[in-house]
Design a protein around this motif. Structure first.
Motif, short mmCIF file in Angstrom:
data_model
loop_
_atom_site.label_atom_id
_atom_site.label_comp_id
_atom_site.label_asym_id
_atom_site.label_seq_id
_atom_site.Cartn_x
_atom_site.Cartn_y
_atom_site.Cartn_z
N PRO A 1 0.80 -1.23 0.00
CA PRO A 1 0.00 0.00 0.00
C PRO A 1 0.83 1.28 0.00
O PRO A 1 0.36 2.31 -0.47
N SER A 2 2.04 1.23 0.56
CA SER A 2 2.86 2.43 0.79
C SER A 2 2.11 3.35 1.74
O SER A 2 0.88 3.22 1.89
N PRO A 3 2.79 4.32 2.35
CA PRO A 3 2.07 5.20 3.30
C PRO A 3 1.03 6.09 2.62
O PRO A 3 0.26 6.74 3.32
N ILE A 4 0.98 6.12 1.30
CA ILE A 4 -0.08 6.90 0.63
C ILE A 4 -1.45 6.26 0.89
O ILE A 4 -2.43 6.95 1.14
N HIS A 5 -1.51 4.93 0.84
CA HIS A 5 -2.80 4.26 1.03
C HIS A 5 -3.03 3.79 2.47
O HIS A 5 -4.16 3.66 2.90
N THR A 6 -1.95 3.46 3.19
CA THR A 6 -2.12 2.91 4.55
C THR A 6 -1.02 3.41 5.46
O THR A 6 0.17 3.37 5.11
N LYS A 7 -1.42 3.90 6.65
CA LYS A 7 -0.45 4.29 7.67
C LYS A 7 -0.63 3.36 8.86
O LYS A 7 -1.42 3.64 9.77
N PRO A 8 0.10 2.25 8.90
CA PRO A 8 -0.12 1.24 9.96
C PRO A 8 0.02 1.81 11.37
O PRO A 8 -0.74 1.42 12.26
N LEU A 9 0.94 2.76 11.58
CA LEU A 9 1.15 3.27 12.95
C LEU A 9 -0.09 4.01 13.45
O LEU A 9 -0.43 3.93 14.63
N ALA A 10 -0.78 4.70 12.54
CA ALA A 10 -2.00 5.42 12.94
C ALA A 10 -3.09 4.43 13.35
O ALA A 10 -4.03 4.80 14.06
N LEU A 11 -2.99 3.18 12.90
CA LEU A 11 -3.98 2.16 13.26
C LEU A 11 -3.54 1.35 14.48
O LEU A 11 -4.17 0.38 14.86
N GLY A 12 -2.39 1.74 15.08
CA GLY A 12 -1.95 1.11 16.32
C GLY A 12 -0.83 0.10 16.18
O GLY A 12 -0.35 -0.46 17.17
N ILE A 13 -0.40 -0.16 14.94
CA ILE A 13 0.72 -1.09 14.70
C ILE A 13 2.01 -0.44 15.22
O ILE A 13 2.20 0.78 15.11
N ASP A 14 2.93 -1.25 15.78
CA ASP A 14 4.15 -0.70 16.38
C ASP A 14 5.22 -0.33 15.34
O ASP A 14 5.86 0.70 15.46
N LEU A 15 5.44 -1.20 14.36
CA LEU A 15 6.48 -0.94 13.37
C LEU A 15 5.92 -1.12 11.96
O LEU A 15 5.28 -2.14 11.67
N SER A 16 6.17 -0.13 11.10
CA SER A 16 5.83 -0.26 9.69
C SER A 16 7.14 -0.49 8.95
O SER A 16 8.05 0.34 9.04
N VAL A 17 7.23 -1.61 8.25
CA VAL A 17 8.47 -1.94 7.52
C VAL A 17 8.11 -2.10 6.05
O VAL A 17 6.94 -2.33 5.71
N ALA A 18 9.10 -1.95 5.17
CA ALA A 18 8.79 -2.10 3.75
C ALA A 18 10.03 -2.33 2.93
O ALA A 18 11.15 -1.97 3.33
N SER A 19 9.79 -2.92 1.76
CA SER A 19 10.79 -2.90 0.71
C SER A 19 10.66 -1.55 0.02
O SER A 19 9.69 -1.30 -0.69
N ALA A 20 11.65 -0.67 0.23
CA ALA A 20 11.63 0.65 -0.41
C ALA A 20 12.00 0.54 -1.89
O ALA A 20 11.86 1.50 -2.65
N THR A 21 12.44 -0.65 -2.29
CA THR A 21 12.73 -0.97 -3.69
C THR A 21 11.51 -0.76 -4.57
O THR A 21 11.64 -0.45 -5.75
N LYS A 22 10.33 -0.93 -4.00
CA LYS A 22 9.09 -0.97 -4.78
C LYS A 22 8.53 0.45 -4.93
O LYS A 22 9.15 1.27 -5.55
N TYR A 23 7.34 0.74 -4.36
CA TYR A 23 6.71 2.04 -4.61
C TYR A 23 7.52 3.22 -4.09
O TYR A 23 7.53 4.29 -4.69
N LEU A 24 8.18 3.06 -2.93
CA LEU A 24 8.83 4.21 -2.29
C LEU A 24 9.89 4.80 -3.22
O LEU A 24 9.92 6.00 -3.46
N ALA A 25 10.78 3.96 -3.74
CA ALA A 25 11.77 4.44 -4.71
C ALA A 25 11.12 4.59 -6.08
O ALA A 25 11.31 5.60 -6.77
#
Ligand SMILES: *Cc1c(COP(=O)(O)O)cnc(C)c1O
Length: 397
Positions: free
Chosen positions: A187-211
């Motif tokens: 989803p990337s943080p554009i579609h979903t912000k896990p921390l705002a929903l109470g999740i402790d850590l949001s991790v990702a492959s930045a290889t994909k949408y972020l880069a």
């Protein structure tokens, strides 16, 4: 300056304090080491958790800048970049798990993450419960034991596009004092912000949408100051530091993240709806379709669209899937995702050719399944290309 900014203002301006020059675009600090102005600085920086200029395994203006941007995009106190998504995930495991701990994770999960978990299970004494239906919060609750230390979520999942209720899993974690981690690659943080929903850590492959341009491999961890510093301590020991050039490319990609992701998701929503009407298609997996099992939960936790990954199944199976891919001229065959260009993969004849049939069945990978990473190309060109694919697939029968 009033904050929070929108994602594009954030991506362009949030890391500016790490640019000590007058160059509008931060230069690439292609250096492994920084000059110490006094001996005392050497001692101070070596002990610091955020030395401004010391040694690039500790940090570098380019990594600090992109980390500041990623932290704001995820709504986190701090972020850490790593040399790949898997490098970031391995740091999280090293920082927070030990022998005898219990982890809960979905059975349908990114293959690399599954391999990391299985390695910890075999070599490090980790106990694991695999969730069969990630949408079923009851199954998550039933999996929790006194020694459970981590709930790992991936939503939408790779490659099956299964949805997990992030707020529901976060609440379970909070109730039992268990750390929750979400792989936010799709989803990337554009579609979903896990921390705002109470999740402790949001991790990702930045290889994909972020880069976003299929030109860099990188990973990210975002969360509380204490958790991210614990992971940073692991970077110092194990060394999967992101190179300054890669950090710079990642930051450049982030400046258009919102533009790219919204455009790709709009394309994906339109193509998913179009695919539903194609007679050669048996099934379309896209969380933006009302018929998707996870649609209701996805609509609650995703904003401005449902991402740009589509799974669809051709009725005709293996040969048709192969011919379909071969006929495409705009959509490129490839295993990654999240770049400006559309990519397609046919797991049955590519990544999972040697996988046992019962494993494929468990993962939901049928002979006709195609995994489509929708890019930002013009919609009519993508549709014309897919029509070429359907034509070739029909001739294969
Ligand atoms: C690609 C991917 C990863 C691994 O990231 P790398 O940057 O390739 O190491 C992890 N999770 C998901 C969902 C991915 O798609």
């Amino acid at each position: 300056m009033p904050r929070p900014w929108g994602p594009t203002t954030t991506a362009i301006h949030a890391g500016k304090r790490f640019n000590p020059t007058r160059a509008v675009t931060t230069p690439i600090f292609q250096t492994s080491v920084f000059q110490l102005l006094e001996n005392r600085e050497g001692a101070e920086f070596a002990a610091s958790i955020e030395p401004p200029a010391f040694y690039t395994r500790w940090g570098n203006p380019n990594t600090s800048e992109v980390e500041a941007v990623l932290a704001e995009l995820e709504g986190a106190e701090r972020a850490l970049v790593a040399a790949s998504g898997m490098g970031a995930f391995a740091l999280v495991f090293e920082a927070f798990l030990k022998a005898g701990d219990h982890l809960v994770a979905p059975a349908a999960i990114y293959l690399g993450t599954e391999q990391l978990i299985r390695r910890w299970e075999a070599e490090r004494g980790l106990k694991v419960t695999w969730i069969q239906d990630a949408l079923d919060l009851g199954e998550w609750a039933a999996a929790i034991r006194p020694e459970t230390r981590m709930l790992w979520v991936e939503t939408p999942s790779n490659p099956t596009l299964a949805i997990t209720d992030l707020a529901g899993v976060a609440a379970l974690g909070k109730r039992h004092g268990i750390r929750t981690v979400a792989d936010n690659t799709f989803p990337s943080p554009i579609h979903t912000k896990p921390l705002a929903l109470g999740i402790d850590l949001s991790v990702a492959s930045a290889t994909k949408y972020l880069a976003g341009h299929s030109d860099v491999v990188a990973g990210v961890i975002a969360g509380s100051e204490a958790d991210v510093v614990a992971c940073w301590q692991m970077t110092k020991v194990f060394g999967p530091t992101l190179d300054p050039m890669a950090a710079w490319l990642l930051h450049r990609g982030l400046k258009t993240l919102a533009l790219r992701v919204r455009r790709a998701s709009d394309n994906a929503q339109a193509l998913a709806q179009w695919l539903l009407w194609q007679p050669a298609v048996a099934r379309v997996d896209y969380p933006g379709l009302p018929g998707h099992r996870g649609h209701e939960v996805a609509a609650r936790q995703m904003v401005e669209g449902f991402g740009a990954m589509i799974g669809f199944e051709l009725r005709a199976g293996l040969l048709a899937g192969q011919r379909f891919c071969e006929a495409l001229e705009v959509v490129t065959r490839g295993v990654s995702l999240g770049g400006v260009e559309s990519l397609i993969q046919h797991p049955a004849s590519m990544s999972h050719l040697k996988t046992a049939p019962e494993v494929k069945a468990r993962l939901g990978i049928s002979d006709g399944l195609l995994r489509f990473s929708v890019g930002i190309e013009d919609q009519p060109d993508l549709i014309a290309d897919l029509e070429r694919g359907f034509q070739a697939a029909a001739e294969a029968r």
